[in-house]
Design an enzyme around this catalytic site. Structure first.
Site, mmCIF file in Angstrom:
data_model
loop_
_atom_site.group_PDB
_atom_site.id
_atom_site.type_symbol
_atom_site.label_atom_id
_atom_site.label_comp_id
_atom_site.label_asym_id
_atom_site.label_seq_id
_atom_site.Cartn_x
_atom_site.Cartn_y
_atom_site.Cartn_z
ATOM 1 N N HIS A 27 42.785 -9.783 -2.159
ATOM 2 C CA HIS A 27 43.776 -10.480 -1.324
ATOM 3 C C HIS A 27 45.209 -10.215 -1.780
ATOM 4 O O HIS A 27 46.139 -10.433 -1.017
ATOM 5 C CB HIS A 27 43.474 -11.983 -1.241
ATOM 6 C CG HIS A 27 43.833 -12.789 -2.443
ATOM 7 N ND1 HIS A 27 42.916 -13.145 -3.396
ATOM 8 C CD2 HIS A 27 45.010 -13.321 -2.841
ATOM 9 C CE1 HIS A 27 43.509 -13.868 -4.338
ATOM 10 N NE2 HIS A 27 44.792 -13.987 -4.022
ATOM 11 N N ASP A 58 36.462 -10.195 -3.277
ATOM 12 C CA ASP A 58 37.885 -10.348 -3.589
ATOM 13 C C ASP A 58 38.272 -9.567 -4.842
ATOM 14 O O ASP A 58 39.059 -10.010 -5.658
ATOM 15 C CB ASP A 58 38.283 -11.823 -3.724
ATOM 16 C CG ASP A 58 39.797 -12.018 -3.653
ATOM 17 O OD1 ASP A 58 40.490 -11.140 -3.106
ATOM 18 O OD2 ASP A 58 40.285 -13.039 -4.159
ATOM 19 N N SER A 111 46.821 -14.741 -9.213
ATOM 20 C CA SER A 111 45.658 -14.019 -8.700
ATOM 21 C C SER A 111 45.587 -12.618 -9.288
ATOM 22 O O SER A 111 46.582 -11.909 -9.373
ATOM 23 C CB SER A 111 45.730 -13.906 -7.175
ATOM 24 O OG SER A 111 45.554 -15.153 -6.580
#
Length: 191
Positions: free
Chosen positions: A3, A33, A118
């Site tokens: 992402h 992901d 992230s």
């Protein structure tokens, strides 16, 4: 994380010495992901040790490393504990105009995970990577609920991304739909 890079035209990696290097996307996978990046080995000073998310215990100290908000906060480290293992968290995958709900298996931590964390490591007290920071829950009454992809669940995905540039998954090719009374009688399907 996928992402982080999925809509990027170019991807860059910033190293601890401040140098910024363009990276190549080896492969990425929306369902796990995970994204694998490659940079010239001349820029690599050292490589993090991979630990075991399976051996992690509730209450173990962990550190979330990342760049929350923007590069001004690069190399931020937050400390917490492993709050839960095998936490199933519902997320929504968006591709074009289609949104698909999905449940992912995660490690839960109370180490602060913010936008920009992230893709950073969740490390144990030995400095070994046991997870990849991916998301947090936020809202009224929610505090300290961060999640990481367990490192043990990524090894097969990473290997396939390196070898095939994608994750190979089986599929059946079946879709469901509502059956009207007319179609039901045509195919003699009981209602």
């Amino acid at each position: 994380n996928n992402h982080v890079i999925e809509n990027a035209d170019d991807v860059y990696v910033t190293f601890t010495d401040g140098s910024i290097v363009q990276a190549q996307v080896v492969g990425s996978d929306v369902y796990s992901d995970i994204a694998v990046l490659s940079v010239d080995e001349d820029y690599i000073i050292s490589v993090a040790e991979i630990g075991s998310s399976e051996k992690a215990r509730l209450g173990d100290t962990v550190f979330a490393i990342g760049a929350p908000l923007d590069s001004a906060y690069s190399w931020s480290v937050t400390r917490g504990i492993v709050s839960g293992k095998d936490r199933l968290v519902e997320v929504e995958l968006t591709s074009g105009n289609t949104t698909t709900p999905m449940v992912v298996n995660t490690l839960q931590t109370d180490a602060a995970i913010n936008n920009g964390n992230s893709g950073g490591p969740l490390a144990n007290s030995n400095g070994e990577v046991i997870g990849i920071n991916t998301l947090k829950l936020s809202g009224d009454g929610i505090e300290g609920m961060g999640f990481a992809i367990p490192i043990n669940s990524t090894t097969k995905v990473i290997s396939e991304l390196i070898e095939y540039k994608e994750v190979r998954r089986p599929y059946i090719g079946i879709t469901g739909s509502a059956v009207s009374e007319e179609i039901s009688t045509r195919y003699n399907v009981p209602q």
